[in-house]
Scaffold this active site. Structure first.
Site, PDB file in Angstrom:
ATOM      1  N   GLU A  51     -11.373  -5.448  -3.084  1.00  0.00           N
ATOM      2  CA  GLU A  51     -10.476  -4.362  -3.476  1.00  0.00           C
ATOM      3  C   GLU A  51     -10.228  -4.440  -4.984  1.00  0.00           C
ATOM      4  O   GLU A  51      -9.465  -5.277  -5.457  1.00  0.00           O
ATOM      5  CB  GLU A  51      -9.167  -4.450  -2.710  1.00  0.00           C
ATOM      6  CG  GLU A  51      -9.334  -4.412  -1.198  1.00  0.00           C
ATOM      7  CD  GLU A  51      -8.104  -4.944  -0.478  1.00  0.00           C
ATOM      8  OE1 GLU A  51      -7.020  -4.365  -0.666  1.00  0.00           O
ATOM      9  OE2 GLU A  51      -8.225  -5.946   0.252  1.00  0.00           O
TER      10      GLU A  51
ATOM     11  N   HIS B 106       0.830  -1.206   0.000  1.00  0.00           N
ATOM     12  CA  HIS B 106       0.000   0.000   0.000  1.00  0.00           C
ATOM     13  C   HIS B 106       0.869   1.263   0.000  1.00  0.00           C
ATOM     14  O   HIS B 106       0.491   2.289   0.562  1.00  0.00           O
ATOM     15  CB  HIS B 106      -0.983  -0.001   1.165  1.00  0.00           C
ATOM     16  CG  HIS B 106      -2.009  -1.094   1.110  1.00  0.00           C
ATOM     17  ND1 HIS B 106      -2.458  -1.627  -0.079  1.00  0.00           N
ATOM     18  CD2 HIS B 106      -2.672  -1.769   2.100  1.00  0.00           C
ATOM     19  CE1 HIS B 106      -3.367  -2.579   0.175  1.00  0.00           C
ATOM     20  NE2 HIS B 106      -3.498  -2.683   1.480  1.00  0.00           N
TER      21      HIS B 106
ATOM     22  N   HIS C  60     -10.543   0.385   0.470  1.00  0.00           N
ATOM     23  CA  HIS C  60     -10.310  -0.778   1.335  1.00  0.00           C
ATOM     24  C   HIS C  60     -11.437  -0.939   2.359  1.00  0.00           C
ATOM     25  O   HIS C  60     -11.180  -1.184   3.541  1.00  0.00           O
ATOM     26  CB  HIS C  60      -8.962  -0.637   2.047  1.00  0.00           C
ATOM     27  CG  HIS C  60      -8.302  -1.929   2.406  1.00  0.00           C
ATOM     28  ND1 HIS C  60      -8.947  -2.931   3.093  1.00  0.00           N
ATOM     29  CD2 HIS C  60      -7.048  -2.390   2.176  1.00  0.00           C
ATOM     30  CE1 HIS C  60      -8.114  -3.942   3.289  1.00  0.00           C
ATOM     31  NE2 HIS C  60      -6.950  -3.642   2.736  1.00  0.00           N
TER      32      HIS C  60
END
Length: 355
Positions: free
Chosen positions: A320, A111, A181
């Site tokens: 996601e 991320h 998310h």
């Protein structure tokens, strides 16, 4: 949510971050229909409220105020950028040059590194009864990534769906892979495990990964594996997955029907669906991206969410939408590389029956 009344198009204080910054939250939606709450801290979706039997069912996990999001390790409801998911070895090669990124998961970047976008305050661009648009500047060199990026996200309630639209413009060639998310529980947040939810993922293949959950470059068939969700299955029917290291689903699927489209990443189509086992609520996931990470909240560890409820493993499932993890390091994958004159333009919808 009980009989609580919500008013679309309103903004309210959402508390302060540890360094004293004031956060806000906007309520958007349609009277008697779907409602959502969005904060400028991390551009987080803090609530998604589906009308049920004269009340509202909040179907996403979250926190009551900014303090919870400021210390959250699970990315609840956050917009993830500049690149969602893993980049192997925290290195990125673009145009013959290797960029060294901030590693935050062993030797890998996950991320985009430790200075997460979900800890940053986004600027308000516009807000109305049914939508809110937020914006963030990511400078050149942000956690090692080349180029300055201006990212914009719009949350909009439309026709019983929450639509999330992304625009990210870069002044140099760089990798961009934005996602949301959110953690979904279609029985209602705080109601416990989702392992009896039925889930369908319209995918024939998934990306094989190494021990660090980074793709090897191979795409494997779902047929004959616990990852075969081409027809709806209860999540707990994949029992073998829950006895392994990651404790459940944490896999990227190659979604069917990906086709690049003029002016945007691709064409929007249904890629997954889920059904609440107790609520009977159905949610369809639509997007224009080639991948979908299905994650069963394996690493929740007692965090206190909305209303002080302890959040446990498998209390939610994430959908996601994304480019494949580590895509720039695998030329055969669809590439999440963008630059001047070629912005990242993408859309994901979470659509509810009867909302």
């Amino acid at each position: 949510m009980g009989g609580r009344q919500l008013e679309a198009g309103t903004c309210a204080p959402f508390g302060r971050t540890p360094d004293g910054r004031e956060a806000r939250v906007w309520t958007i939606g349609a009277e008697g229909g779907l409602m959502a709450r969005v904060s400028d801290l991390g551009a987080c979706l803090t609530s998604l409220l589906v009308p049920r039997d004269g009340s509202y069912l909040d179907v996403v996990l979250g926190y009551d105020d900014a303090a919870g999001y400021a210390t959250d390790d699970a990315h609840l409801g956050a917009v993830i950028g500049r690149v969602a998911n893993r980049i192997g070895g925290a290195t990125l090669e673009l145009g013959g040059r290797v960029y060294h990124l901030a590693a935050n998961e062993g030797a890998n970047s996950n991320h985009s590194g430790p200075d997460l976008w979900r800890h940053r305050l986004w600027r308000l661009v516009s807000a109305g009864p049914a939508s809110v648009t937020l914006e963030l500047d990511s400078p050149d060199g942000d956690q090692g990534f080349p180029g300055a990026v201006r990212a914009r996200v719009t949350y909009e309630v439309v026709r019983g769906a929450l639509r999330i639209s992304y625009l990210a413009e870069a002044d140099a060639t760089t990798a961009i892979n934005l996602t949301n998310h959110s953690y979904f529980n279609l029985n209602g947040q705080g109601s416990g495990s989702v392992l009896a939810h039925r889930v369908q993922v319209l995918a024939d293949r998934y990306t094989e990964v190494d021990a660090g959950n980074v793709p090897t470059g191979r795409l494997l068939d779902v047929a004959g594996t616990p990852l075969d969700l081409r027809e709806p299955h209860r999540l707990d029917e994949a029992a073998a997955l829950f006895a392994r290291e990651h404790g459940g689903f944490d896999h990227n699927f190659e979604t069917r029907g990906f086709r690049p489209a003029e002016g945007r990443v691709g064409e929007v189509r249904r890629v997954a669906s889920a059904w609440g086992d107790r609520s009977g609520l159905r949610m369809d996931v639509l997007c224009d991206l080639p991948g979908l990470q299905l994650y069963t909240a394996n690493y929740l560890d007692g965090e206190r969410g909305k209303g002080g409820v302890a959040l446990r493993p498998h209390d939610a499932v994430c959908f996601e939408t994304q480019f494949f993890p580590d895509a720039p390091n695998h030329p055969a994958f669809a590439q999440d590389v963008f630059g001047p004159g070629h912005p990242f333009v993408s859309c994901t919808e979470y659509r509810f029956d009867g909302a």
